[in-house]
Design an enzyme around this catalytic site. Structure first.
Site, PDB file in Angstrom:
ATOM      1  CD  GLU A 279       6.481  56.502  46.832  1.00 14.75           C
ATOM      2  OE1 GLU A 279       6.759  56.795  47.819  1.00 14.75           O
ATOM      3  OE2 GLU A 279       5.279  56.688  46.622  1.00 14.75           O
TER       4      GLU A 279
ATOM      5  NE  ARG B 279       9.117  53.051  52.918  1.00 14.81           N
ATOM      6  CZ  ARG B 279       8.036  53.182  52.592  1.00 14.81           C
ATOM      7  NH1 ARG B 279       7.363  51.967  52.002  1.00 14.81           N
ATOM      8  NH2 ARG B 279       7.415  54.289  52.215  1.00 14.81           N
TER       9      ARG B 279
ATOM     10  CD  GLU C   3       2.224  53.078  46.694  1.00 13.58           C
ATOM     11  OE1 GLU C   3       2.182  54.002  47.658  1.00 13.58           O
ATOM     12  OE2 GLU C   3       3.374  52.344  46.606  1.00 13.58           O
TER      13      GLU C   3
HETATM   14  C1  GLA Z   1       4.500  55.483  49.391  1.00 13.66           C
HETATM   15  C2  GLA Z   1       5.003  53.960  49.455  1.00 13.66           C
HETATM   16  C3  GLA Z   1       4.056  52.822  49.935  1.00 13.66           C
HETATM   17  C4  GLA Z   1       3.441  53.546  51.190  1.00 13.66           C
HETATM   18  C5  GLA Z   1       2.763  54.769  51.087  1.00 13.66           C
HETATM   19  C6  GLA Z   1       2.124  55.344  52.256  1.00 13.66           C
HETATM   20  O1  GLA Z   1       3.514  55.750  48.435  1.00 13.66           O
HETATM   21  O2  GLA Z   1       5.338  53.647  48.220  1.00 13.66           O
HETATM   22  O3  GLA Z   1       5.145  51.920  50.141  1.00 13.66           O
HETATM   23  O4  GLA Z   1       4.535  53.812  52.256  1.00 13.66           O
HETATM   24  O5  GLA Z   1       3.632  55.640  50.526  1.00 13.66           O
HETATM   25  O6  GLA Z   1       2.968  55.903  53.095  1.00 13.66           O
END
Ligand code: GLA
Ligand code: ZN
Length: 656
Positions: A142, A103, A299
């Site tokens: 992110e 990704r 998150e």
């Molecule tokens: C980041 C990403 C998530 C996931 C977490 C855990 O925060 O935004 O999609 O990949 O890391 O690795």
């Protein structure tokens, strides 16, 4: 406070959606975040959209009055797009297109990527922006200020430079290209920094490229947000950020958005080392400071982390609930846990969510359910905010410039901010981390660590604060660079010299060597990394060096300037110095101090103007006892308290 979870309907059978939503409703989950990686399910082929599954997923949750955070899926373009338009993939510093893994490979400037990103965002916005189930939108995932060097980015970078400097001659002058025959004679010669070692690249070019890459990320996010706002101007739009390698200008990023969101993975291991202040209190205050408003955690740590590295330890009893409550104590109004279910497929199957592969509710899940229960009783907190007496200034430009030239062994810009943050918060006071151009007038003390790259607006703002009576703390490596990231030819700290009342005669980048300073009261402290050898003009020495040829010279100074006071810390110390120093500043400025707080106990206050709520969080593995100055009402369990006994990672909130 609202508690939510991150969920991936595209990874699970529909029967499980139903069971999951029932269980979420039962334990009190208020929000789910969905969709940020689901582009291939939403647009399986070019222009062929499938929203039926998403409609169903949304109604599965909203039937239970669980709000939806809908994400745009642009972090993961489908493979058909990469196949048809290979040049939407980023190109690395080595000039090669990066290898696609799982990704995040898209170039945020690639025209065909932008075409598709806008189209899918538009499609989603048209379909859902006015759906009352949608509580908020997250753009992409992110986003970083990717240092892409593809042809498009190269061309845009050249345009960006011409916009800024007007002519090639000006660019040559700004970059100091007469050094080592680096002069451009043609615009086509301008290239982003290469994969050649950083130390051998032009720092002026590197800083402008960091600015350009940040502008790219900010523009992408704000363009996507506009698409959603066009369909519904009242839609709440954010993006989730983190402390990444290629930091964007966080202030600019969120100035375009309705609120800040942060991905919060505090360390599970408690270091026990005072010189390694690893509480995420710093990160949380940092995120609140970006808009100087409460924020969301998009998150939140839910289990053992892994996948990107070997697995780390599982959260200890109390940490699932405690770290969510800690986020609230620092201004988070919503905390979403990553993730409801641990993936059982794909690269991230060992980054644990709340439900394990076993599908049997575990200790962590039960603690999460307890968190949901408790959070639902804390609605009085939702209208409260943190008001702080102390501010620490963070500047993205300084951050970039120090990454480009790390100064000396062990030197770390954010670490200096962390030390001051840990020192002031140790006494239970709120601390804001804000931009050097923010309004400083309300603060009793402002720390401006390492103001390295000169910025007129910031310097004027800082002067204004002191002139009007503020107490300012500056440190080593201030006033070093001009806007181009070239050294200013004046005694350090150049523009700040007058206010400091002292001058750097010479400096000694001692790296990891340890030396000693002694303060005015004879207390000795270890210092390292950097020693500014100071000569005072109007200032007085607060501490002096004990070693080397500069023994007896000032290391830390204090100067009265107009109605204010300016301190200058010319070196970098261990935590004991910062604690003692912060304690003295608080005494001088009349900032209330809680003394004798047990190690690891963090205290913050949120207020609605009428009532103050004090949060006591025990960020340690030992039980902690606290005696309150008077009996106070605990809003966690509704009793009058004179003392608090906090379990490891336990929280109590009392009304003052
Ligand atoms: C980041 C990403 C998530 C996931 C977490 C855990 O925060 O935004 O999609 O990949 O890391 O690795
Ligand atoms: Zn690119």
């Amino acid at each position: 406070m609202k508690i939510g979870v991150d969920y991936y309907p595209e990874q699970w059978d529909r029967a499980l959606w139903k069971a999951d939503s029932d269980l979420m409703a039962k334990i009190g989950v208020k929000l789910v975040r969905i969709g940020e990686f689901a582009w291939s399910k939403l647009e399986p082929r070019d222009g062929q959209f499938d929203f039926q599954w998403l409609d169903e997923a949304i109604s599965t949750f909203s039937r239970h009055a669980i709000g939806i955070v809908l994400c745009t899926p642009t972090s993961c373009p489908p493979l058909w797009m990469y196949e048809t338009y290979p040049d939407i993939v980023q190109v690395g510093a080595d000039g090669r297109r990066i290898q696609t893994g799982i990704r995040g490979h898209r170039c945020l400037n690639a025209p065909m990527f932008l075409y598709y990103a806008k189209r899918i965002t538009e499609q989603l916005a048209r379909r859902y922006a006015n759906n009352p189930a949608i509580a908020a939108w997250q753009i992409d995932n992110e986003i970083e200020a990717y240092p892409c060097t593809c042809e498009t980015c190269r061309g845009l970078f050249r345009d960006w430079l011409i916009d800024k400097y007007d002519t090639l001659e000006n660019i040559n002058a700004a970059f100091g290209n007469s050094v080592w025959s680096g002069e451009y004679s043609d615009i086509a010669q301008i290239k982003p920094p290469t994969s050649y070692p950083r130390a051998w690249q032009n720092p002026a070019l590197c800083l402008d490229f960091a600015r350009f890459s940040s502008d790219t990320a900010v523009k992408f996010v704000s363009d996507m947000a506009q698409i959603i706002k066009r369909e519904n101007p009242r839609a709440k739009v954010t993006t989730n950020t983190f402390f990444c390698e290629n930091t964007p200008d966080f202030y600019k990023l969120f100035s375009m958005l309705d609120f800040t969101s942060y991905d919060n993975y505090p360390p599970v291991r408690i270091s026990g080392d005072d010189n390694n202040p690893n509480s995420h209190a710093f990160e949380l205050d940092f995120m609140r400071g970006l808009k100087q408003r409460n924020f969301w955690v998009m998150e939140q740590l839910s289990g053992a982390t892994g996948s990107w590295a070997p697995m780390g330890p599982t959260p200890k009893p109390g940490q699932i609930k405690g770290y969510a409550m800690q986020a609230m104590a620092h201004g988070a109004d919503t905390v979403m846990h990553f993730r409801w279910r641990t993936a059982n497929k794909g690269a991230e199957m060992f980054w644990h969510g709340l439900l394990d592969h076993s599908n049997v509710p575990s200790r962590r899940f039960k603690e999460f359910a307890e968190l949901c229960r408790e959070a639902s009783k804390l609605s009085v907190i939702e209208t409260t905010e943190l008001v702080s007496d102390v501010a620490i200034l963070y500047s993205p430009e300084n951050d970039w410039a120090f990454r480009i030239q790390p100064q000396t062994e062990g030197f770390n810009y954010l670490e200096q901010l962390r030390y001051f943050h840990a020192a002031f918060t140790r006494y239970g006071t709120n601390v804001d981390i804000i931009s050097p151009t923010a309004d400083l007038s309300k603060y009793k003390a402002v720390v401006a660590p390492a103001m390295y790259v000169y910025d007129k607006a910031s310097a004027e703002n800082i002067y204004r604060y002191v002139i009007k009576g503020g107490t300012l703390i500056m440190t080593n490596r201030s006033g070093v660079k001009d806007q181009c990231n070239n050294c200013i030819m004046e005694p350090l700290p150049t523009v700040y010299r007058e206010m400091i009342g002292a001058e750097v005669k010479e400096y000694d980048p001692i790296g990891n060597t340890e030396q000693t300073i002694a303060d005015f009261a004879g207390n000795k402290f270890t210092c390292r990394q950097w020693c500014d050898i100071l000569e005072v003009t109007t200032a007085r020495a607060y501490a002096e060096y004990k070693d080397s040829f500069y023994a007896g010279s000032a290391a830390v100074t204090m100067n009265r300037y107009c109605s204010g006071v300016t301190y200058y810390v010319g070196t970098i110390c261990n935590m004991d110095f910062y604690e003692s120093f912060a304690g003295n500043i608080m005494k001088q400025t009349g900032i209330p101090r809680l003394k004798d707080l047990p190690r690891g106990v963090e205290v913050t206050t949120r207020t609605n103007g009428l009532d103050d709520y004090i949060f006591f969080f025990n960020n340690s593995e030992e039980e902690a006892d606290i005696t309150l100055p008077k009996a106070m009402y605990s809003i966690i369990d509704g009793g009058e308290r004179e003392t608090l006994t906090l379990k490891p990672f336990g929280m109590d909130i009392v009304r003052k």
